[in-house]
Design a protein around this motif. Structure first.
Motif, PDB file in Angstrom:
ATOM      1  N   ILE A  51      95.634  35.666 128.846  1.00  0.00           N
ATOM      2  CA  ILE A  51      95.331  36.565 127.960  1.00  0.00           C
ATOM      3  C   ILE A  51      95.422  35.797 126.363  1.00  0.00           C
ATOM      4  O   ILE A  51      96.123  35.024 126.258  1.00  0.00           O
ATOM      5  N   ILE A  52      94.749  36.377 125.470  1.00  0.00           N
ATOM      6  CA  ILE A  52      94.661  35.826 124.290  1.00  0.00           C
ATOM      7  C   ILE A  52      95.839  36.238 123.394  1.00  0.00           C
ATOM      8  O   ILE A  52      96.271  37.653 123.587  1.00  0.00           O
ATOM      9  N   ARG A  53      96.589  35.614 122.805  1.00  0.00           N
ATOM     10  CA  ARG A  53      97.590  35.625 122.027  1.00  0.00           C
ATOM     11  C   ARG A  53      97.502  35.307 120.406  1.00  0.00           C
ATOM     12  O   ARG A  53      96.745  34.546 120.161  1.00  0.00           O
ATOM     13  N   LYS A  54      98.579  36.008 119.742  1.00  0.00           N
ATOM     14  CA  LYS A  54      98.502  35.577 118.445  1.00  0.00           C
ATOM     15  C   LYS A  54      98.712  33.959 118.264  1.00  0.00           C
ATOM     16  O   LYS A  54      99.585  33.342 119.047  1.00  0.00           O
ATOM     17  N   ASN A  55      98.160  33.477 117.167  1.00  0.00           N
ATOM     18  CA  ASN A  55      98.112  31.771 117.142  1.00  0.00           C
ATOM     19  C   ASN A  55      97.197  30.995 117.942  1.00  0.00           C
ATOM     20  O   ASN A  55      97.311  30.095 117.818  1.00  0.00           O
ATOM     21  N   GLY A 103      83.350  41.340 110.573  1.00  0.00           N
ATOM     22  CA  GLY A 103      84.887  41.436 109.926  1.00  0.00           C
ATOM     23  C   GLY A 103      85.854  41.226 110.925  1.00  0.00           C
ATOM     24  O   GLY A 103      85.765  40.343 111.956  1.00  0.00           O
ATOM     25  N   SER A 104      86.932  41.922 110.919  1.00  0.00           N
ATOM     26  CA  SER A 104      88.150  41.952 111.646  1.00  0.00           C
ATOM     27  C   SER A 104      87.948  42.456 112.820  1.00  0.00           C
ATOM     28  O   SER A 104      87.699  43.782 113.217  1.00  0.00           O
ATOM     29  N   ILE A 105      88.409  41.666 114.180  1.00  0.00           N
ATOM     30  CA  ILE A 105      88.204  42.288 115.354  1.00  0.00           C
ATOM     31  C   ILE A 105      89.404  42.080 116.168  1.00  0.00           C
ATOM     32  O   ILE A 105      90.180  40.880 116.322  1.00  0.00           O
ATOM     33  N   PRO A 106      89.970  42.871 116.808  1.00  0.00           N
ATOM     34  CA  PRO A 106      91.044  42.850 117.681  1.00  0.00           C
ATOM     35  C   PRO A 106      90.941  42.104 118.712  1.00  0.00           C
ATOM     36  O   PRO A 106      89.876  41.897 119.382  1.00  0.00           O
ATOM     37  N   ALA A 107      91.893  41.110 118.918  1.00  0.00           N
ATOM     38  CA  ALA A 107      91.797  40.043 119.943  1.00  0.00           C
ATOM     39  C   ALA A 107      92.922  39.856 120.886  1.00  0.00           C
ATOM     40  O   ALA A 107      93.164  39.529 121.976  1.00  0.00           O
ATOM     41  N   ASP A 108      94.263  40.005 120.041  1.00  0.00           N
ATOM     42  CA  ASP A 108      95.650  40.041 120.627  1.00  0.00           C
ATOM     43  C   ASP A 108      95.729  40.745 122.243  1.00  0.00           C
ATOM     44  O   ASP A 108      95.335  41.954 121.711  1.00  0.00           O
ATOM     45  N   GLY A 109      96.098  40.272 123.256  1.00  0.00           N
ATOM     46  CA  GLY A 109      96.183  41.205 124.525  1.00  0.00           C
ATOM     47  C   GLY A 109      94.981  41.244 125.154  1.00  0.00           C
ATOM     48  O   GLY A 109      95.059  41.722 126.132  1.00  0.00           O
ATOM     49  N   THR A 111      91.553  39.642 127.385  1.00  0.00           N
ATOM     50  CA  THR A 111      91.132  38.346 128.143  1.00  0.00           C
ATOM     51  C   THR A 111      89.817  38.055 127.044  1.00  0.00           C
ATOM     52  O   THR A 111      89.399  38.672 126.329  1.00  0.00           O
ATOM     53  N   LYS A 112      89.464  36.682 127.659  1.00  0.00           N
ATOM     54  CA  LYS A 112      88.272  36.398 127.032  1.00  0.00           C
ATOM     55  C   LYS A 112      87.044  37.230 127.042  1.00  0.00           C
ATOM     56  O   LYS A 112      86.021  37.462 126.255  1.00  0.00           O
ATOM     57  N   GLU A 113      87.014  37.780 128.675  1.00  0.00           N
ATOM     58  CA  GLU A 113      85.902  38.762 128.954  1.00  0.00           C
ATOM     59  C   GLU A 113      86.033  39.925 128.212  1.00  0.00           C
ATOM     60  O   GLU A 113      84.691  40.373 127.665  1.00  0.00           O
ATOM     61  N   GLN A 114      86.951  40.365 128.002  1.00  0.00           N
ATOM     62  CA  GLN A 114      87.103  41.892 127.071  1.00  0.00           C
ATOM     63  C   GLN A 114      86.748  41.434 125.607  1.00  0.00           C
ATOM     64  O   GLN A 114      85.905  42.281 125.130  1.00  0.00           O
ATOM     65  N   LEU A 115      87.159  40.351 125.010  1.00  0.00           N
ATOM     66  CA  LEU A 115      86.652  40.236 123.883  1.00  0.00           C
ATOM     67  C   LEU A 115      85.349  39.953 123.692  1.00  0.00           C
ATOM     68  O   LEU A 115      84.573  40.428 122.711  1.00  0.00           O
ATOM     69  N   LYS A 116      84.687  39.193 124.461  1.00  0.00           N
ATOM     70  CA  LYS A 116      83.372  39.017 124.532  1.00  0.00           C
ATOM     71  C   LYS A 116      82.672  40.001 124.608  1.00  0.00           C
ATOM     72  O   LYS A 116      81.553  40.408 124.066  1.00  0.00           O
ATOM     73  N   GLU A 117      82.934  41.170 125.625  1.00  0.00           N
ATOM     74  CA  GLU A 117      82.334  42.521 125.674  1.00  0.00           C
ATOM     75  C   GLU A 117      82.417  43.230 124.421  1.00  0.00           C
ATOM     76  O   GLU A 117      81.487  43.973 123.999  1.00  0.00           O
ATOM     77  N   SER A 118      83.490  43.377 123.739  1.00  0.00           N
ATOM     78  CA  SER A 118      83.695  43.850 122.351  1.00  0.00           C
ATOM     79  C   SER A 118      82.810  43.476 121.416  1.00  0.00           C
ATOM     80  O   SER A 118      82.334  44.108 120.556  1.00  0.00           O
ATOM     81  N   PRO A 132      72.313  40.037 122.701  1.00  0.00           N
ATOM     82  CA  PRO A 132      73.101  38.684 122.505  1.00  0.00           C
ATOM     83  C   PRO A 132      73.996  38.259 123.662  1.00  0.00           C
ATOM     84  O   PRO A 132      74.352  39.139 124.593  1.00  0.00           O
ATOM     85  N   ILE A 133      74.081  36.894 123.588  1.00  0.00           N
ATOM     86  CA  ILE A 133      74.842  36.372 124.753  1.00  0.00           C
ATOM     87  C   ILE A 133      76.281  35.691 124.041  1.00  0.00           C
ATOM     88  O   ILE A 133      75.868  34.691 123.120  1.00  0.00           O
ATOM     89  N   VAL A 134      77.408  36.069 124.289  1.00  0.00           N
ATOM     90  CA  VAL A 134      78.483  35.545 123.596  1.00  0.00           C
ATOM     91  C   VAL A 134      79.309  34.832 124.481  1.00  0.00           C
ATOM     92  O   VAL A 134      79.676  34.975 125.711  1.00  0.00           O
ATOM     93  N   ALA A 135      79.621  33.542 124.173  1.00  0.00           N
ATOM     94  CA  ALA A 135      80.522  32.787 124.905  1.00  0.00           C
ATOM     95  C   ALA A 135      81.811  32.256 124.294  1.00  0.00           C
ATOM     96  O   ALA A 135      81.774  32.027 122.978  1.00  0.00           O
TER      97      ALA A 135
END
Length: 257
Positions: A51-55, A103-109, A111-118, A132-135
């Motif tokens: 899980i992606i966390r702060k920092n 701009g600002s995109i939520p990331a904390d909490g 997974t990488k897959e979820q952030l990629k989809e967002s 687009p393909i996001v890695a």
């Protein structure tokens, strides 16, 4: 002749005292998987999606059929941190990253897959890119190994995949005094510290969710009773050994004179 015999007696006495400071270790406790015979063991472990966390520091790249339109999303990104300038997207204290144009995109909490989809959905919704393909890659993935290992260390993991056994190997393996049947893994999940005790002599490790480590996991190897006993005996006998040796050298010196 008398001096030679005296030297021999002193040496023998020193060897006996030294042997008392050492202890025997059961060889079965110094090996891995000693209760496992030949054969096959079914393994059903998925590499955990951390899980992606702060920092956290993330590397994010975008590709599409239009290289020119994509270029703006792949410019080198630097962020300030307590340790200086870093290369990558820093998950800020409010749990977001600052991404070009979006701009600002939520990331904390997430997974990488979820952030990629967002990010992908936002790029398409705003008609910035087509297909687009996001890695995404985590740049600060690391684990820490402490205790009875030859080289306690913090291990960076660029490919984000490392097993408990690999981490121990990179730390130089357990010493002869390490508890192989009671290795601690400390993991943070949902703001809580979880502690799991692992037996390296059991096949259960091969199917344990702790077989693969997650970022910021801490592995601690406790000392066994032999190490503790040796340390205690050394503390008790050291003054005696020093006193005996000092007395012996004084006696020898006077006999020589």
């Amino acid at each position: 002749m008398k001096q030679t015999r005296l030297y021999k007696h002193i040496l023998l006495y020193f060897i006996v005292i030294t042997s008392l400071l050492t202890s025997c270790v059961d060889s079965r406790k110094a090996t891995y998987f000693n209760n496992i015979g030949d054969g096959t063991t079914s393994v059903n472990i998925a590499i955990p999606e951390s899980i992606i966390r702060k920092n956290d520091i993330l590397s994010i790249s975008v590709t599409s059929l239009n290289p020119e339109a994509t270029e703006v999303f792949n410019k080198p990104n630097t962020s300030g941190s307590a340790n200086g300038t870093i290369s990558g997207y820093l998950v800020s204290s409010d749990g977001t990253i600052l991404f070009p144009i979006l701009g600002s995109i939520p990331a904390d909490g997430l997974t990488k897959e979820q952030l990629k989809e967002s990010i992908t959905k936002k790029l398409i919704a705003r008609q910035l890119l087509t297909d687009p393909i996001v890695a995404i890659r985590r740049l600060n993935f690391k684990v820490t190994v402490l205790g009875e290992v030859k080289a306690p260390t913090v291990i960076p993991v660029p490919n984000e995949k490392i097993s408990l056994l690999e981490a121990i190997g990179l730390a130089g393996d357990l010493t002869i005094y390490g508890k192989r049947e009671n290795v601690l893994v400390i993991r943070e999940e949902n703001g809580l510290k979880k502690i799991k005790r692992i037996n390296l002599n059991s096949t259960e490790l091969l199917n344990s969710p702790y077989y693969y480590l997650q970022s910021d996991d801490v592995v601690y190897v406790e000392p066994n009773k032999a190490k503790i006993a040796t340390t205690n005996r050394s503390t008790q006998w050291l003054p005696v050994v020093i006193g005996v040796m000092s007395l012996a050298f004084i006696v020898v010196d006077r006999l020589v004179k």
